[in-house]
Design a protein around this motif. Sequence first.
Motif, short mmCIF file in Angstrom:
data_model
loop_
_atom_site.label_atom_id
_atom_site.label_comp_id
_atom_site.label_asym_id
_atom_site.label_seq_id
_atom_site.Cartn_x
_atom_site.Cartn_y
_atom_site.Cartn_z
N LYS A 1 46.37 50.98 -46.89
CA LYS A 1 46.82 49.35 -46.80
C LYS A 1 48.05 49.24 -47.35
O LYS A 1 48.44 48.06 -47.19
CB LYS A 1 45.73 48.74 -47.34
CG LYS A 1 44.18 48.58 -46.40
CD LYS A 1 43.53 48.02 -46.95
CE LYS A 1 42.03 47.69 -46.23
NZ LYS A 1 40.56 47.40 -46.64
N MET B 1 50.80 50.21 -45.80
CA MET B 1 51.56 49.24 -43.89
C MET B 1 52.74 48.28 -44.29
O MET B 1 52.49 47.33 -44.78
CB MET B 1 49.99 49.17 -43.41
CG MET B 1 49.06 50.44 -43.22
SD MET B 1 49.55 51.48 -41.64
CE MET B 1 50.52 50.64 -41.19
N VAL C 1 50.40 56.37 -38.77
CA VAL C 1 49.52 57.23 -39.45
C VAL C 1 48.71 58.45 -39.16
O VAL C 1 48.55 58.48 -38.11
CB VAL C 1 48.40 56.42 -40.06
CG1 VAL C 1 47.69 56.80 -40.75
CG2 VAL C 1 48.99 55.39 -40.39
N ALA D 1 45.64 50.86 -39.19
CA ALA D 1 47.46 51.72 -38.98
C ALA D 1 47.05 50.54 -37.31
O ALA D 1 48.33 50.38 -37.76
CB ALA D 1 46.93 53.06 -37.98
N GLY E 1 48.32 47.11 -38.72
CA GLY E 1 49.81 47.64 -39.40
C GLY E 1 51.07 47.60 -37.93
O GLY E 1 51.76 47.98 -38.61
#
Length: 438
Positions: free
Chosen positions: A195, A198, A205, A226, A229
């Motif tokens: 996290k 990101m 990812v 993922a 982000g």
Amino acid sequence: MGDYLPSTKEQQQEMLEAIGLKSLEDLYAYIPKDLILKDGPNIPDGKSEIEVRRMMTEMASKNKVFSSIFRGAGAYHHYIPAEVSAVVSKETFVTSYTPYQPEMSQGILQSIFEYQTMICELTGMDVSNASVYDGANAAAEAVAMCKDRKRTKTLVSGASNPDVIDAIKTYCWAADTEMEMIPVKDGVTDLDVLKEKMDSSVASVYIAYPNYFGILEDAQKIGEIAHEGGAKYIMGVNPIASAIIKTAGECGADIAVGEGQPLGMGMGYGGPYLGFMASTTAMLRKLPGRIAGETTDDEGRRAFVLTLQAREQHIRREKASSNVCSNQALCAMTAAVYMATMGPEGMKQVATQSTSKAHYLASKLDKIGFKRVHQGEFFHEFVTSCPGDCQEILRYLEDHGVLGGLPVEEGILWCTTEMNTKADMDHLVALIGEVCQS
């Protein structure tokens, strides 16, 4: 033996100098010295074919063939039905290659189409290509698919196979893009660090499911992180495990990749293997290599074609995102025949036996002090501590015809498949008990 190299010594030297090398030996600089035969296979000149065959057979007899295997780490010992080799060893398949005149190669195109269809069913994805060279290559190609002008960084789980990590790292280095590792916590990807990392530069990812330690990651949660982000989600999956656990599609993956060796290919000292790739429809035009499609001809009959060829590097080189323009046709055919032979229920049985036996072995090892290092749910691989000398234990097993697990930093990585019987596992535990008490 004749020398069929068409280039002269001068031309060879010129090519070496062009890539910054001085000799042919420099091409093998990364291969351990003890694996290189300095003087060749030591076969005298002037030997007949039958004499050479006898000598090579004698050399091959020195190879150790284990009656019982408990090692995986990317290459797995599964049963291969006789039908698989009987079909794929036919001349028409052995000589198959990517068809450049697809209208003349309907049989090969159909075999690729059937392979793609089964890979999509196995991964839960929308579309598959005709395969690439191996699983590590597939993962690296998937990372390359996800880059764009603004997003170039990839985040890779440290719980992935080291060979896959190295392949992705090489691709990123060659493309002058960034790769960052997400550390492992308790045998799985550290979600808190993921996290934190990101940001708007992250294009993709990558995680393995199951991961290198056999643990089933919280794949759905990682996909959510993922996508929140703005990155693409790549899952490296075990095709056998995918028969009974959530598919990559169910976990929200944009791309599913993996090593197809468990699908009917022998251990083979590392190859040839098969990299499978599948994706959502949105990523279709970025898939490297070939895609075979189904259509009808001018008489309404079922027919097959190569689809979206224009995106490939040999046609639109300046817009290519990959240099892959071939596929593992025979290996893909082998995987297709294996999956067709086993069927959905057969695949489930293989997966169920593999994981059930792993849990049995883990419980037996636990009783003699080889405790599981990670406590998460696992498929058919797991890591245990090693109370004694790992190398001594593994050597003792080898002396008794058993290939033990792979030594890793935390202890030993064990693996079971449907090939391991209860008697095999009990014998393994008994042997370890013997060497630990001596």
